[in-house]
Enzyme design. Structure first.
Site, short mmCIF file in Angstrom:
data_model
loop_
_atom_site.label_atom_id
_atom_site.label_comp_id
_atom_site.label_asym_id
_atom_site.label_seq_id
_atom_site.Cartn_x
_atom_site.Cartn_y
_atom_site.Cartn_z
N ASP A 314 0.58 -1.44 0.07
CA ASP A 314 0.30 -0.35 0.16
C ASP A 314 0.78 1.77 -0.33
O ASP A 314 2.33 1.06 0.26
CB ASP A 314 -1.17 0.10 1.10
CG ASP A 314 -2.54 0.42 1.17
OD1 ASP A 314 -2.18 1.55 0.14
OD2 ASP A 314 -3.02 1.63 2.51
N GLU A 317 1.57 4.87 -4.57
CA GLU A 317 2.79 5.48 -6.26
C GLU A 317 3.31 6.60 -5.51
O GLU A 317 3.64 6.61 -7.00
CB GLU A 317 1.33 6.39 -5.23
CG GLU A 317 -0.46 5.78 -5.70
CD GLU A 317 -0.55 5.70 -4.13
OE1 GLU A 317 -0.49 5.37 -3.33
OE2 GLU A 317 -1.45 4.49 -4.66
N ASP A 427 -9.05 3.20 -3.03
CA ASP A 427 -10.03 3.93 -2.23
C ASP A 427 -11.33 4.19 -1.98
O ASP A 427 -11.25 5.34 -2.36
CB ASP A 427 -9.64 5.05 -1.05
CG ASP A 427 -7.92 4.25 -0.06
OD1 ASP A 427 -7.70 3.02 0.47
OD2 ASP A 427 -7.09 5.67 0.47
C1 GLC Z 1 -5.17 3.05 2.92
C2 GLC Z 1 -6.12 1.62 1.84
C3 GLC Z 1 -6.40 1.37 2.53
C4 GLC Z 1 -6.09 1.16 4.29
C5 GLC Z 1 -5.81 2.29 4.56
C6 GLC Z 1 -4.83 2.56 5.98
O1 GLC Z 1 -5.69 4.08 2.41
O2 GLC Z 1 -6.28 2.32 0.61
O3 GLC Z 1 -7.04 0.51 2.06
O4 GLC Z 1 -6.83 1.00 4.72
O5 GLC Z 1 -4.10 2.99 3.50
O6 GLC Z 1 -3.55 1.27 6.20
#
Ligand code: GLC
Length: 670
Positions: A314, A317, A427
């Site tokens: 995660d 980007e 998201d």
């Molecule tokens: C980002 C991710 C999401 C996750 C959050 C906290 O927004 O896309 O899926 O729950 O971070 O880690």
């Protein structure tokens, strides 16, 4: 036929695995036109294609809007945008593949690591205008006999898609907010108590010690290995998150090793670049450097050794909450503004300053990668960052776990990442429009090689409703990744929170009944470089009505999926390009079928009813539900569909890498 054209000196992206020689001469289909908007004759160039009225432009992978991308302008600039909506221009991935179908038929891939804009009939309805930020890129033009043929050639060019373990086709429960082992045990217990099938529970950032990658908060998760084993005994895989940024903290091994060995991106002065994410200040691993990838990839062993066999990557980007320089300059300006009587201009300047602190593209110019000894500004390779994080993991899994498949999916991606992992659709929100977007993105992601994919079911941001959740499940029963995930601060959305839990449970049971088919279709699509989800127009290329359908998809050669995506609707319109069998299913045991003639129909679908179609003379295998995928019994599959139809079922052990279409396929007959 695929032709490669080269402009300037492109940065190697490794999206393509076949080395094609460069074609000299004019790029077919496109005019290279000088826009006249800049003084520089090169940077003012654009690729122009004149669209006919009925031309359809497919592709662009993870993007907003419909299956046909016409009428909007999109930019490939990977973005962390949890508030995206219809007029967003960039999402988390960059998938620069287009397929134009109409007067002419061709595919085109702009292999380019920087920002590139696709004006698909936005400025002028009849003009497709593509503008890269600079002129160092490879362009692949693909011609073929059909849409399917062109996609297949492209997919072969970019290499076989990642293969997920079969357990990852089970239902997964996730939430940013499970703070300790007790919370996770409780989720498992609630699901098991109600006998709702479940294969995985996701662990969000709270499992880490102060949001540090490859650590476990010992207080919240004591004896993690035993905890993991206990979950596995219940048939539940724990799937932890891994973030891109590495916390700056003395004594933290990952940080210290990274600094010592020069594994991090550098700032303008040649020092390790500092940005901030969940843990506060972090360094960003330079994933474009092979040594960094090897090092970071092997860190996953920390969790693999504890019994984990799946991850999600995660914030890659990468998301940047702030850089110190930007924060300082914004603070300074705000302190000046605080002395003023804010009027229309200064007020908007103030709100703009605050909103612009995070994920500011200007920051991408302030750090650098080391690519084979060359210092490359991040802005030039921005779209490759998440891809290379996932590549780091994927390459390491091949070494660390050569026999067993490891689940991996990422938020950010570029074409090429599809060989190392799947992606989720980022998201989203608990919005009906995002349910439809989930469907519309499936074929474009498949074109770009991403087959293991799905969206946060029920919606990640904002408060879900129980009807939205149930309708979303009715789409997600078909998507390879079926994960219910939500943000902290939103309404809790584990299925047992809702009054209609029983109806939700029946949808999950239907999913498990469908897994033999879904897994079979997924594997066939991966192994043959084909799409699992297709627009109707790919099979009915001459059918005007089919070409206009934006809310139904073919799944494999047997199904047409037609979810309801409108609140309070008790049915929907569908278009059948040929005769098909409607299935209206309330549970695996309770359904009816009806053959409908080709044409337009309104079909009833009460909230608790899943509606889909079986194509003429086809049938799908249907099994019984089980508490998890391991317990699925594939020996007692029955066929649902037309009398006399047969189905070729692909079936392997689901966890090793011994995939083989011939030895793993058997005929199911009624
Ligand atoms: C980002 C991710 C999401 C996750 C959050 C906290 O927004 O896309 O899926 O729950 O971070 O880690």
């Amino acid at each position: 036929m695929i032709q490669r054209f080269r402009f300037g000196t492109p940065i190697e992206t490794c999206a393509v695995i076949e080395e094609l020689s460069v074609t000299e001469g004019k790029l077919p289909f496109f005019d290279l036109t000088y826009s006249g908007e800049t003084d520089d004759a090169i940077s003012g160039l654009e690729f122009i294609y004149t669209l006919k009225d009925k031309d359809i432009v497919y592709g662009l992978g993870e993007q907003v809007r419909g299956i046909n991308k016409r009428g909007w302008i999109y930019t490939s600039c990977n973005a962390d945008d949890p508030h995206h909506h219809e007029d967003t221009k960039s999402l988390y991935g960059s998938h620069n593949f287009l397929l134009i179908s109409g007067e002419k038929l061709f595919g085109v891939f702009f292999d380019y690591a920087g920002n590139i804009t696709f004006d698909v009939g936005y400025t002028h309805r009849d003009t497709l205008r593509i503008t890269p930020e600079d002129w160092n890129l490879d362009v692949y033009v693909i011609t073929g006999e059909s849409e399917k043929d062109i996609v297949k050639q492209f997919r072969k060019l970019i290499g076989r898609s990642y293969i997920a373990p079969k357990w990852a086709f089970g239902y997964g429960q996730s939430r940013w907010g499970y703070k300790d082992a007790k919370d996770i045990r409780e989720v498992a217990a609630e699901y098991r108590k109600r006998e709702i099938p479940l294969d995985s529970i996701y662990m969000d950032i709270d499992y880490m010690e102060r949001y540090k990658d490859f650590t476990i908060d010992e207080e919240a998760f004591p004896a993690f290995e035993a905890f993991c084993a206990g979950m596995m005994e219940q048939g539940i895989h724990l799937v932890p998150i891994i973030d891109a940024g590495v916390k700056i903290e003395e004594g933290y091994d990952v940080y210290e090793e990274g600094v010592k060995n020069d594994y991090f991106c550098k700032d303008t002065k040649g020092k390790d670049f500092v940005g901030a994410v969940w843990p506060g200040r972090v360094h960003f691993p330079d994933f474009l450097k092979a040594e960094t990838r090897k090092w970071f990839g092997e860190k996953y062993a920390f969790l693999l050794e504890k019994g984990v066999d799946g991850f999600w990557n995660d914030m890659n980007e990468p998301a940047i909450f702030y850089t110190e320089e930007r924060l300082a300059s914004v603070m300074e300006r705000i302190s000046e503004l605080s002395k003023e009587n804010l009027d229309v201009n200064s007020y908007f300047e103030f709100t703009g300053l605050v909103a612009g602190i995070g994920n500011n593209v200007g920051d991408y110019e302030t750090f650098f990668h080391d690519m084979g000894g060359m210092k490359v500004p991040h802005s030039k390779v921005h779209n490759l960052y998440g891809y290379n994080m996932t590549k780091a993991a994927g390459e390491a899994f091949d070494r660390l776990s050569p026999e067993k498949r490891i689940l991996m999916f990422s938020r950010s991606s570029y074409i090429g990442a599809h060989r190392y992992g799947g992606i989720w659709q980022g998201d989203n929100k608990s919005w009906w429009s995002h349910l439809l977007m989930n469907l519309q993105m499936m074929p474009s992601l498949n074109m770009a090689g991403f087959l293991y994919t799905g969206a946060d079911v029920g919606g990640f941001g904002s408060d879900t409703t129980e009807d939205l959740m149930l309708r979303w499940l009715q789409l997600a029963v078909f998507t390879p990744l079926m994960r219910n995930h939500s943000s902290r601060g939103t309404r809790e959305q584990e299925l047992y929170r809702f009054d209609n839990c029983d109806a939700c449970k029946r949808m999950i049971e239907i999913r498990y009944g469908l897994i033999p088919y879904l897994y079979s279709e997924y594997m066939k699509a991966v192994l043959a470089d084909e799409m699992m989800f297709r627009p109707l127009s790919f099979d009915f290329t001459e059918d005007e009505d089919a070409r206009g359908v934006e809310d139904q998809l073919f799944l494999g050669d047997e199904l047409m999926i037609t979810p309801v995506y409108t609140q309070n609707a008790t049915g929907r319109y569908v278009y059948l390009p040929e005769e098909m069998m409607l299935v209206r299913m309330r549970s695996l045991m309770d359904y009816e079928t009806e053959v409908l003639a080709a044409g337009h129909h309104y079909i009833k679908a009460e909230l608790s009813e899943l509606v889909f179609f079986i194509r003429k003379d086809k049938a799908i295998p249907l099994g019984a539900a089980a508490m998890n995928t391991e317990k699925l019994d594939v020996s007692t599959l029955k066929l649902l569909g037309y009398d006399g139809a047969e189905y070729d079922l692909y079936e392997d052990d689901g966890f090793t890498k011994k995939y083989d279409i011939d030895s793993c396929t058997r005929k199911i007959v009624s």
